[in-house]
Design an enzyme around this catalytic site. Structure first.
Site, mmCIF file in Angstrom:
data_model
loop_
_atom_site.group_PDB
_atom_site.id
_atom_site.type_symbol
_atom_site.label_atom_id
_atom_site.label_comp_id
_atom_site.label_asym_id
_atom_site.label_seq_id
_atom_site.Cartn_x
_atom_site.Cartn_y
_atom_site.Cartn_z
ATOM 1 N N LYS A 431 -36.263 15.134 46.670
ATOM 2 C CA LYS A 431 -35.557 15.694 47.825
ATOM 3 C C LYS A 431 -35.713 17.204 47.914
ATOM 4 O O LYS A 431 -35.349 17.825 48.919
ATOM 5 C CB LYS A 431 -34.078 15.295 47.770
ATOM 6 C CG LYS A 431 -33.888 13.791 47.957
ATOM 7 C CD LYS A 431 -32.463 13.353 47.694
ATOM 8 C CE LYS A 431 -32.320 11.849 47.927
ATOM 9 N NZ LYS A 431 -33.181 11.041 47.050
ATOM 10 N N VAL A 469 -34.152 6.531 40.833
ATOM 11 C CA VAL A 469 -34.318 5.743 39.621
ATOM 12 C C VAL A 469 -33.433 4.516 39.696
ATOM 13 O O VAL A 469 -32.275 4.586 40.106
ATOM 14 C CB VAL A 469 -33.998 6.571 38.356
ATOM 15 C CG1 VAL A 469 -35.111 7.555 38.076
ATOM 16 C CG2 VAL A 469 -32.677 7.288 38.480
#
Length: 620
Positions: A431, A469
């Site tokens: 991000k 994740v």
């Protein structure tokens, strides 16, 4: 006689209920093998003397008798020395056959030497010494083979009506171990009816009595022919594509699907029957084999003082477990969450007293407290995983993101530089590439700060950037599981939104590898594979649950993107020496000039009003 886990003769207690009942049964079996081996020498000598048709004198018969008696005694002594009768080998396995061959060879030499030293043995010596051991070994192996066939027959007959009939996909080492475990365990819930393997050279191969029936293309057809109800994928190194294909084929045919964990979860240990588990969505999204240069990593970690910030979080705790495996001199676990520290200490050391100096309760926002920790432990390697990471929350509270992700990172970098840390690894996020959110912008500044410290201080300072994740706290998988467990609906922001996914162990392996190869001042970007549509993840999880659950689209949230990027459009990236890691240069950010970049964190958030929502722009 029944095996362990079954029942013995009528009137006796079921085996497995009492040690007093179990031990005599094991002893009986071992004595039976010993008696059979002794009898094998007797039968072998009888056949040799019968075939040769000697007309032996009483003295010569005595010589034969002495030879047989000596062979039986030596067989007992050598067998005990090699633990043939103490349970070292499973019956009728290759390992036991090698043990029998070794024992028989030694016995034949000792008995032969004794025979040649007996008076009147010349006429019988050659035939006995040459033929007797060969026949005795044949009888020993035939007896064990017959026992194994009967055992397997009893096992299959007993389990046929109560166990799941399974086809094992994969006839390699893991598949072979699994077949043996199932066949040897009377309490196993499975009965193997065949194997499937994509290697055509293994066609018709027999693995512990089970035949390879075909390749993956014929999986459904062969499973139906064998009456199987379950498919077990026994390839720990299988990638997500293979797992997805086999599970889809099995589900479409109405077969249950189970699998073994990826190889990283079973390294340095054999397969266990308990490893067989239901399919996890992580197997379909992030299951890739990571190749790491273990020696190079060990050079940077073994015998070094290592400190991990955010050690109680999802990434930090897995980093700690993996770093611990490289035998650092000390491993300091730092976090402000005492519950997280409790969990990671328990997972690494098997206890969680929280009373040792290597478990540190500290907030990275407190620079003086950090300095005291670094002065006490003098770390040489630092993994900086502490951060606030939930995008919607930081959109509401951007100042908190600034304090932790920017100022906290600056604090850790400052004290690391002051105390001569040799290698510093900042954990970033995808991000930060072309950032549109508070999370992305704060992590981007953290990357730039790391680059500045590399250029102005000794040591190597790098950042590692990766995406979502699987299994981390608050991840989309946890949300979907909870929503499905409560009957839905499952909420997805937009039907087109997609994300990159990795498993936590995979991400941490690459982070440690990146730390070893990073030259300093750069951002190392991990290969995340192909992006996956979130709605497809939701549909798969709903399908696995077997429930009819609605998917509701809630709309993109402030600061959120439809598609995440690993690189900003202005970033030029190159491949590193590792195929799964790319390099990006970022402009350095002077920590003394942070006031000038606070304005970059202009964000939009929605605040509840009396009846509606008012849009307010904040400049942080």
């Amino acid at each position: 006689m029944r095996g362990v886990g079954g029942t013995d003769r009528p009137g006796r207690k079921p085996l497995g209920l009492s040690k007093d009942v179990l031990m005599p049964t094991i002893l009986e079996r071992r004595l039976a093998r010993l008696a059979w081996d002794a009898a094998s020498w007797v039968m072998a000598a009888g056949i040799v003397t019968g075939v040769v048709r000697w007309h032996l004198s009483p003295h010569q018969w005595a010589v034969v008798g002495h030879y047989v008696l000596a062979a039986c005694v030596f067989q007992t002594l050598v067998g005990v020395a090699l633990k043939l009768y103490q349970g070292r080998y499973r019956v009728a396995t290759f390992e036991e056959n090698v043990g029998l061959l070794t024992a028989t060879g030694l016995v034949s030499v000792m008995a032969g030497v004794l025979l040649l030293n007996l008076d009147g043995a010349e006429t019988t010596a050659v035939a006995l010494v040459v033929l007797c051991p060969l026949l005795a070994l044949l009888f020993m192996e035939l007896g064990r083979g017959a026992y194994r066939l009967r055992h397997d027959h009893d096992r299959s007959r007993t389990s046929a009506s109560t166990c799941e009939r399974v086809v094992i996909y994969g006839a390699g080492d893991a598949g072979s171990q699994l077949v043996r475990l199932i066949s040897d365990d009377r309490a196993a819930a499975y009965q193997v009816v065949g194997l499937i393997d994509d290697d055509r050279m293994k066609r018709h191969l027999i693995v512990h009595g089970c035949r390879v029936m075909g390749t993956g293309e014929s999986l459904v057809e062969r499973a139906r022919e064998a009456g199987a109800t379950t498919v077990i994928l026994a390839i720990p190194s299988a990638g997500a594509d293979l797992v997805r294909r086999v599970s889809d084929d099995a589900r479409a045919a109405g077969l249950k699907f189970r699998t073994l964990p990826p190889v990283r979860e079973m390294i340095d240990r054999p397969v266990r029957l308990g490893d067989v588990r239901d399919l996890d969505i992580a197997d379909l999204l992030g299951r890739r084999q990571v190749h790491t240069d273990v020696e190079r990593i060990a050079d940077h970690l073994a015998g070094r003082r290592v400190l991990i910030t955010g050690a109680g979080g999802s990434i930090g705790s897995e980093l700690a477990r993996q770093v611990h495996g490289f035998s650092p001199a000390t491993l300091v676990l730092l976090d402000r969450d005492e519950s997280g520290l409790h969990g990671v200490q328990l997972s690494i050391y098997g206890h969680a007293m929280l009373d040792t100096p290597d478990v540190v309760l500290c907030d990275i926002r407190d620079e003086q407290a950090l300095r005291e920790v670094f002065e006490t432990h003098r770390p040489e390697v630092v993994f900086h995983a502490a951060a606030l990471k939930h995008l919607p929350m930081l959109e509401q509270y951007p100042e908190e993101g600034w304090k932790t992700n920017v100022l906290g990172t600056r604090n850790v970098l400052r004290v690391a530089a002051e105390l001569g840390v040799k290698r510093f690894v900042n954990i970033s996020t995808d991000k930060a590439a072309d950032a549109t959110s508070v999370l992305g912008k704060t992590k981007r500044i953290a990357e730039r700060l790391t680059a500045w410290f590399d250029g102005h201080h000794d040591g190597t300072y790098v950042s590692v950037r990766f995406g979502n994740v699987l299994g981390s706290r608050g991840s989309v998988l946890h949300t979907f599981r909870e929503q499905i467990a409560h009957g839905g609906p499952v909420t997805v922001t937009d039907p087109e939104v997609n994300r990159y996914f990795m498993t936590i162990p995979e991400a941490c392996e690459l982070v440690i590898q990146a730390a070893a190869i990073g030259r300093g001042g750069e951002v190392l970007v991990l290969d995340m594979g192909r992006p996956v549509k979130i709605v497809d993840v939701a549909r798969r999880m709903i399908a696995q649950s077997g429930r009819d659950i609605e998917i509701v689209f809630t709309g993109i949230r402030p600061g959120e993107k439809l598609h995440e990027d690993l690189f900003a459009p202005v970033e030029h990236h190159t491949l590193s020496e590792h195929p799964a890691i790319s390099l990006v240069d970022v402009p350095p950010q002077d920590p003394d000039q942070l006031g000038l970049v606070r304005g970059e964190l202009a964000v939009t958030r929605l605040i509840p009003a009396e009846q509606d929502h008012a849009e307010i722009r904040l400049r942080v």
